[in-house]
Design a protein around this motif. Structure first.
Motif, PDB file in Angstrom:
ATOM      1  N   GLU A   1       0.824  -1.214   0.000  1.00  0.00           N
ATOM      2  CA  GLU A   1       0.000   0.000   0.000  1.00  0.00           C
ATOM      3  C   GLU A   1       0.862   1.270   0.000  1.00  0.00           C
ATOM      4  OE1 GLU A   1      -3.284   1.902   2.987  1.00  0.00           O
ATOM      5  OE2 GLU A   1      -3.000  -0.262   3.160  1.00  0.00           O
ATOM      6  N   TYR A   2       1.884   1.247   0.846  1.00  0.00           N
ATOM      7  CA  TYR A   2       2.745   2.434   0.960  1.00  0.00           C
ATOM      8  C   TYR A   2       3.626   2.601  -0.281  1.00  0.00           C
ATOM      9  CZ  TYR A   2       6.148   5.754   2.800  1.00  0.00           C
ATOM     10  OH  TYR A   2       6.966   6.835   2.961  1.00  0.00           O
ATOM     11  N   TYR A   3       4.246   1.520  -0.709  1.00  0.00           N
ATOM     12  CA  TYR A   3       5.119   1.598  -1.897  1.00  0.00           C
ATOM     13  C   TYR A   3       4.308   2.056  -3.119  1.00  0.00           C
ATOM     14  CZ  TYR A   3       9.482  -0.523  -0.048  1.00  0.00           C
ATOM     15  OH  TYR A   3      10.664  -0.765   0.620  1.00  0.00           O
ATOM     16  N   LYS A   4       3.049   1.589  -3.227  1.00  0.00           N
ATOM     17  CA  LYS A   4       2.201   1.981  -4.369  1.00  0.00           C
ATOM     18  C   LYS A   4       1.880   3.464  -4.321  1.00  0.00           C
ATOM     19  CE  LYS A   4      -1.205  -1.264  -5.939  1.00  0.00           C
ATOM     20  NZ  LYS A   4      -2.165  -2.320  -5.473  1.00  0.00           N
ATOM     21  N   MET A   5       1.575   3.947  -3.117  1.00  0.00           N
ATOM     22  CA  MET A   5       1.276   5.380  -2.987  1.00  0.00           C
ATOM     23  C   MET A   5       2.481   6.198  -3.446  1.00  0.00           C
ATOM     24  SD  MET A   5       2.057   8.096  -0.779  1.00  0.00           S
ATOM     25  CE  MET A   5       2.380   7.450   0.876  1.00  0.00           C
ATOM     26  N   VAL A   6       3.670   5.796  -2.983  1.00  0.00           N
ATOM     27  CA  VAL A   6       4.866   6.554  -3.376  1.00  0.00           C
ATOM     28  C   VAL A   6       5.134   6.389  -4.876  1.00  0.00           C
ATOM     29  CG1 VAL A   6       7.326   6.933  -2.980  1.00  0.00           C
ATOM     30  CG2 VAL A   6       5.837   6.381  -1.052  1.00  0.00           C
ATOM     31  N   ASP A   7       4.894   5.213  -5.401  1.00  0.00           N
ATOM     32  CA  ASP A   7       5.094   5.002  -6.841  1.00  0.00           C
ATOM     33  C   ASP A   7       4.265   5.992  -7.660  1.00  0.00           C
ATOM     34  OD1 ASP A   7       6.067   3.153  -9.114  1.00  0.00           O
ATOM     35  OD2 ASP A   7       3.890   3.238  -9.436  1.00  0.00           O
ATOM     36  N   GLY A   8       3.031   6.229  -7.236  1.00  0.00           N
ATOM     37  CA  GLY A   8       2.173   7.202  -7.925  1.00  0.00           C
ATOM     38  C   GLY A   8       2.776   8.599  -7.867  1.00  0.00           C
ATOM     39  N   ARG A   9       3.291   8.947  -6.678  1.00  0.00           N
ATOM     40  CA  ARG A   9       3.877  10.282  -6.506  1.00  0.00           C
ATOM     41  C   ARG A   9       5.165  10.417  -7.329  1.00  0.00           C
ATOM     42  NH1 ARG A   9       1.034  13.607  -2.761  1.00  0.00           N
ATOM     43  NH2 ARG A   9       2.156  15.104  -4.038  1.00  0.00           N
ATOM     44  N   ILE A  10       5.928   9.326  -7.427  1.00  0.00           N
ATOM     45  CA  ILE A  10       7.156   9.356  -8.232  1.00  0.00           C
ATOM     46  C   ILE A  10       6.790   9.561  -9.704  1.00  0.00           C
ATOM     47  CG2 ILE A  10       9.071   7.914  -9.110  1.00  0.00           C
ATOM     48  CD1 ILE A  10       9.370   6.789  -6.262  1.00  0.00           C
ATOM     49  N   GLY A  11       5.730   8.892 -10.149  1.00  0.00           N
ATOM     50  CA  GLY A  11       5.275   9.054 -11.537  1.00  0.00           C
ATOM     51  C   GLY A  11       4.971  10.515 -11.860  1.00  0.00           C
ATOM     52  N   ASN A  12       4.229  11.184 -10.956  1.00  0.00           N
ATOM     53  CA  ASN A  12       3.893  12.602 -11.161  1.00  0.00           C
ATOM     54  C   ASN A  12       5.148  13.463 -11.203  1.00  0.00           C
ATOM     55  OD1 ASN A  12       1.226  11.896 -10.945  1.00  0.00           O
ATOM     56  ND2 ASN A  12       0.978  12.690  -8.860  1.00  0.00           N
ATOM     57  N   LEU A  13       6.050  13.168 -10.267  1.00  0.00           N
ATOM     58  CA  LEU A  13       7.253  13.988 -10.138  1.00  0.00           C
ATOM     59  C   LEU A  13       8.129  13.860 -11.389  1.00  0.00           C
ATOM     60  CD1 LEU A  13       8.284  15.866  -7.935  1.00  0.00           C
ATOM     61  CD2 LEU A  13       9.397  13.914  -6.838  1.00  0.00           C
ATOM     62  N   VAL A  14       8.292  12.638 -11.876  1.00  0.00           N
ATOM     63  CA  VAL A  14       9.146  12.427 -13.054  1.00  0.00           C
ATOM     64  C   VAL A  14       8.548  13.154 -14.265  1.00  0.00           C
ATOM     65  CG1 VAL A  14      10.079  10.680 -14.644  1.00  0.00           C
ATOM     66  CG2 VAL A  14      10.153  10.286 -12.174  1.00  0.00           C
ATOM     67  N   THR A  15       7.223  13.185 -14.360  1.00  0.00           N
ATOM     68  CA  THR A  15       6.590  13.950 -15.444  1.00  0.00           C
ATOM     69  C   THR A  15       6.926  15.433 -15.304  1.00  0.00           C
ATOM     70  OG1 THR A  15       4.798  12.353 -15.443  1.00  0.00           O
ATOM     71  CG2 THR A  15       4.366  14.418 -16.579  1.00  0.00           C
ATOM     72  N   LEU A  16       6.860  15.929 -14.060  1.00  0.00           N
ATOM     73  CA  LEU A  16       7.195  17.347 -13.826  1.00  0.00           C
ATOM     74  C   LEU A  16       8.663  17.655 -14.120  1.00  0.00           C
ATOM     75  CD1 LEU A  16       5.438  18.265 -10.446  1.00  0.00           C
ATOM     76  CD2 LEU A  16       4.840  19.077 -12.742  1.00  0.00           C
ATOM     77  N   PHE A  17       9.545  16.689 -13.871  1.00  0.00           N
ATOM     78  CA  PHE A  17      10.972  16.914 -14.152  1.00  0.00           C
ATOM     79  C   PHE A  17      11.177  17.252 -15.637  1.00  0.00           C
ATOM     80  CE2 PHE A  17      12.290  13.710 -10.597  1.00  0.00           C
ATOM     81  CZ  PHE A  17      12.128  14.675  -9.633  1.00  0.00           C
ATOM     82  N   GLY A  18      10.366  16.659 -16.480  1.00  0.00           N
ATOM     83  CA  GLY A  18      10.437  16.953 -17.912  1.00  0.00           C
ATOM     84  C   GLY A  18      11.364  16.013 -18.671  1.00  0.00           C
ATOM     85  N   GLU A  19      11.304  16.140 -19.987  1.00  0.00           N
ATOM     86  CA  GLU A  19      12.025  15.231 -20.890  1.00  0.00           C
ATOM     87  C   GLU A  19      13.539  15.412 -20.823  1.00  0.00           C
ATOM     88  OE1 GLU A  19      10.783  12.947 -23.603  1.00  0.00           O
ATOM     89  OE2 GLU A  19       9.308  12.900 -21.970  1.00  0.00           O
ATOM     90  N   ASP A  20      13.990  16.578 -20.352  1.00  0.00           N
ATOM     91  CA  ASP A  20      15.429  16.837 -20.345  1.00  0.00           C
ATOM     92  C   ASP A  20      16.096  16.474 -19.029  1.00  0.00           C
ATOM     93  OD1 ASP A  20      15.785  17.717 -22.932  1.00  0.00           O
ATOM     94  OD2 ASP A  20      14.970  19.702 -22.432  1.00  0.00           O
ATOM     95  N   CYS A  21      15.368  15.768 -18.197  1.00  0.00           N
ATOM     96  CA  CYS A  21      15.934  15.435 -16.877  1.00  0.00           C
ATOM     97  C   CYS A  21      16.246  13.946 -16.767  1.00  0.00           C
ATOM     98  CB  CYS A  21      14.942  15.841 -15.785  1.00  0.00           C
ATOM     99  SG  CYS A  21      15.538  15.475 -14.137  1.00  0.00           S
ATOM    100  N   LEU A  22      17.416  13.679 -16.253  1.00  0.00           N
ATOM    101  CA  LEU A  22      17.819  12.312 -15.952  1.00  0.00           C
ATOM    102  C   LEU A  22      17.448  12.063 -14.494  1.00  0.00           C
ATOM    103  CD1 LEU A  22      19.469  10.288 -17.646  1.00  0.00           C
ATOM    104  CD2 LEU A  22      21.517  11.210 -16.546  1.00  0.00           C
ATOM    105  N   THR A  23      16.702  10.986 -14.210  1.00  0.00           N
ATOM    106  CA  THR A  23      16.254  10.739 -12.841  1.00  0.00           C
ATOM    107  C   THR A  23      16.958   9.529 -12.228  1.00  0.00           C
ATOM    108  OG1 THR A  23      14.069  11.646 -13.298  1.00  0.00           O
ATOM    109  CG2 THR A  23      14.231  10.187 -11.404  1.00  0.00           C
ATOM    110  N   PHE A  24      17.382   9.679 -10.990  1.00  0.00           N
ATOM    111  CA  PHE A  24      17.910   8.553 -10.220  1.00  0.00           C
ATOM    112  C   PHE A  24      16.955   8.289  -9.049  1.00  0.00           C
ATOM    113  CE2 PHE A  24      21.657  10.357 -12.173  1.00  0.00           C
ATOM    114  CZ  PHE A  24      22.486   9.272 -12.445  1.00  0.00           C
TER     115      PHE A  24
END
Ligand SMILES: [Zn+2]
Length: 477
Positions: free
Chosen positions: A242-265
């Protein structure tokens, strides 16, 4: 070719999502198929185990990652330290104890802008040029100044509706309260992360989420069927998911906000595993003739409150994920009895005993490791212990308290806790523009992250002053 790529990287952004305590066994194995965003990054990016430092503890691990220096060079061996060679005075590490330069400090000097959200130890927040900083989970309260610049605090409070949560109280039996606060804290952290990413200029973004560590400590026995205290069908059986899934959703949003020119770790500072128990290091030292009491402890007593007979004590230890062991040395400790010229041989003798003669509660030899800080790190600065001991491959914590009936405890002596730390954290790199094929990288070490990042920004890393190495496979990916 290499030059071309380095030049291209110089114009791109890098973001790090730091998840405290996440082990590959949970994120890359058990739960991967339940985490669509992480799974996509895993399958299209690069991943691996990130081997952490000794000791595998939050403080110093994030600073090892962000300076490229080992704990000996940082002079940080855990949260709490002894003050010099006195018997009873100690201090908790904060940001001012970190003297080495972090990645964001070096970038700031190069005119690059960073957002630094919650990297420990981040309190009090340092004033660093070109950095927007929010302090970490050791922040005593919301009333303190916890940002740089100071006016950023109001923005953080506005985004989190007046209540930003640094940490949860997790070593208590009220699991429902922990669960509620845990989710609330993490949602707010990601709200603030999204706000900063959208509203502040940045070349480098890094955030830290402590919630995973708290989830593991408070709930491990509920969701791990191999834990001795696991009960099938309990109400928190799927809380990890439950917790990992909630964070996974938030990571998805954040990576979209980072944009196409961002490398994410996505990185963690160490892993987690189920705790077998706690080994009472001071009671064992007493049994072996190293530690003596004037008055035997009546009931469970903190070692610092025990009535120790220093004229007959050669060594004592501290509790925690590992044991810090101190010798009582003449001319160094106030009432020392070991001749300084015998210290090295005494260390060797005790290390041998810990390695070879300690058994577990079932009489089996414990797989222990003992390190001498100067040997382990090359140089060991600051308030270091004489020896560092891991019990049972870290499956056993060290209990510093005395007055127990046995050498073995099956509850943590400082409050409910069913997990310990392990040496493997996670490494994940994702480039939205390219499919890197989901390759696994091997031999990744936590101190390699800082030099690798700096190299990606085209900054020369002086080889002699840093313990990590540039991960060429990552830079050239
Ligand atoms: Zn940690």
């Amino acid at each position: 070719m290499a030059n071309e790529k380095t030049t291209t990287m110089k114009n791109r952004k890098i973001a790090i999502i730091g998840l405290d305590s996440v082990p590959p066994e949970l994120m890359f194995q058990k739960l991967l198929n339940k985490l669509p965003n992480i799974k996509k990054m895993y399958e299209r990016g690069l991943h691996g185990n990130l081997v952490t430092c000794h000791p595998p503890i939050t403080v110093p691990a994030w600073m090892v990652m962000m300076t490229g220096k080992n704990p000996g060079k940082l002079g940080i061996y855990g949260f709490r330290h002894r003050r010099g060679y006195v018997y009873k005075d100690g201090y908790i590490v904060n940001s001012t104890h970190v003297k080495e330069e972090t990645v964001w400090q070096v970038l700031g000097q190069e005119g690059k802008k960073s957002i630094v959200l919650g990297i420990p130890p981040g309190y009090p927040p340092k004033q660093i040029e070109n950095c927007e900083i929010v302090s970490c989970f050791i922040t005593p309260s919301m009333d303190k100044a916890f940002t740089n610049p100071p006016e950023l605090k109001n923005e953080v409070l506005n985004v989190s509706k007046g209540k930003y949560i640094f940490d949860v109280t997790f070593r208590t039996e009220n699991r429902d309260a922990i669960k509620k606060e845990l989710f609330e804290m993490t949602e707010k952290r990601f709200d603030v992360a999204e706000y900063l990413v959208k509203n502040k200029p940045w070349d480098f973004f890094i955030m830290h989420e402590i919630g995973f560590d708290r989830l593991h400590h408070a709930f491990w026995k509920f969701f791990d069927p191999t834990h001795p205290k696991y009960v099938a069908g309990n109400q928190y059986e799927h809380l990890d998911e439950e917790y990992y899934k909630m964070v996974d959703g938030r990571i998805g949003n954040l990576v979209t906000l980072f944009g196409e020119d961002c490398l994410t770790f996505v990185l963690s500072d160490h892993g987690s595993k189920g705790m077998h128990g706690a080994f009472c290091v001071n009671q064992w030292l007493e049994k072996e003739g190293y530690l003596a009491f004037k008055t035997p402890p009546s009931g469970v007593t903190d070692i610092e409150k025990a009535d120790i007979d220093w004229s007959k004590t050669k060594a004592w230890g501290w509790g925690g994920y590992y044991a810090r062991i101190f010798f009582n040395v003449e001319g160094r400790e106030p009432n020392g009895i070991i001749d300084p010229k015998d210290l090295e041989s005494e260390k060797k003798k005790l290390a041998d005993k810990i390695n070879n003669s300690i058994v577990d509660d079932k009489g089996r030899k414990m797989r222990n490791s003992v390190f001498e800080p100067d040997e382990l790190y090359g140089t060991a600065l600051g308030d270091k212990p004489d020896l560092m001991a891991y019990f049972g491959d870290l499956n056993w914590r060290s209990a510093g308290t005395v007055g127990h009936d046995s050498l073995y405890l099956f509850e943590n002596d400082t409050g409910p806790d069913d997990s310990v730390h392990s040496m493997n954290g996670i490494f994940l790199m994702y480039d939205p523009k390219r499919n890197l094929g989901g390759r696994e990288l091997r031999g990744l070490r936590i101190e390699d992250i800082a030099p690798t990042l700096l190299s990606m920004y085209g900054i020369q890393v002086p080889k002699d002053s840093i313990d990590g190495h540039v991960l060429e496979e990552v830079v050239r990916a």
